[in-house]
Design a protein around this motif. Structure first.
Motif: not given
Length: 225
Positions: A1-28
């Motif tokens: 269960m801990t490993s699943v939560l760690s993976s989810l936590q990493l996924l959320i952090k990566c998505l938050m760090a990629s917000i700018d990139m997601l925006f510019w990718t959508f624009c392109l």
């Protein structure tokens, strides 16, 4: 269960760090889709408005390319979904030259651009993970547990008597058994002198317990690194 939560936590952090990139990718992608859509829509306009062509085929072309919104949606379908129907309706009814356009579009936008975008997202994910101290600490803990379990299994395999200790006779099978030698190499335990290795792991009583074996293997692994 801990490993699943760690993976989810990493996924959320990566998505938050990629917000700018997601925006510019959508624009392109939106810009490229609009340009390609306007070109196709303009080329189809004469066919759609010409009453000399069958109304059935003109309606079919209009369904995909009759307006800006229809064309815009069609271009996204071509890029991300089933692109054959929207391509065939032009190749079969308007002009076969559209096949070249769609092949170039799929190769340039669908392959080159999207692969570059995917590579950038992967790089961003790896960068975020490498700077996450909490994640690195948990990964280190998991590595220690995994390594300890491997060492324990090696010890249990060598301990034929099952008394929880290894004497020199049992320990000497590291040299004669290819399987045990392979395990030692997998555990990053390098040795040249069997007697010296036994003395390194032993506390002086002539027998090696499980704890001594694990502690010694960990120290020996650290020295190898």
């Amino acid at each position: 269960m801990t490993s699943v939560l760690s993976s989810l936590q990493l996924l959320i952090k990566c998505l938050m760090a990629s917000i700018d990139m997601l925006f510019w990718t959508f624009c392109l992608l939106t810009f490229l889709q609009c340009v390609a859509g306007m070109i196709v829509s303009t080329l189809c306009r004469d066919y759609i408005e010409n009453p000399e062509y069958p109304s059935v085929t003109r309606d079919e072309v209009y369904r995909y390319y009759g307006s800006f919104t229809r064309t815009f949606l069609t271009m996204f379908e071509i890029l991300f979904a089933n692109w054959a129907p929207s391509c065939r309706v032009l190749v079969d009814n308007v002009s076969e030259w559209f096949s070249i356009f769609f092949l170039l579009y799929r190769c340039i936008i669908g392959f080159a651009v999207l692969n570059v975008v995917n590579a950038v997202f992967v790089q961003q994910t790896m960068k975020t993970a490498s700077f996450d101290e909490e994640l690195a600490f948990k990964q280190k803990e998991r590595d220690v547990v995994t390594y300890t379990n491997k060492v324990r299994r090696l010890f249990q395999t060598m301990d034929e008597t099952g008394d929880g200790t290894l004497n020199f006779e049992e320990f000497s099978k590291l040299v004669t058994s290819p399987k045990l030698k392979f395990w030692m190499s997998q555990l990053e335990l390098d040795y040249h002198d069997l007697l010296s290795l036994f003395e390194f792991l032993d506390n002086g009583d002539g027998q090696i317990t499980l704890n001594e074996f694990i502690e010694g293997a960990t120290r020996l692994r650290g020295q190898a690194k």
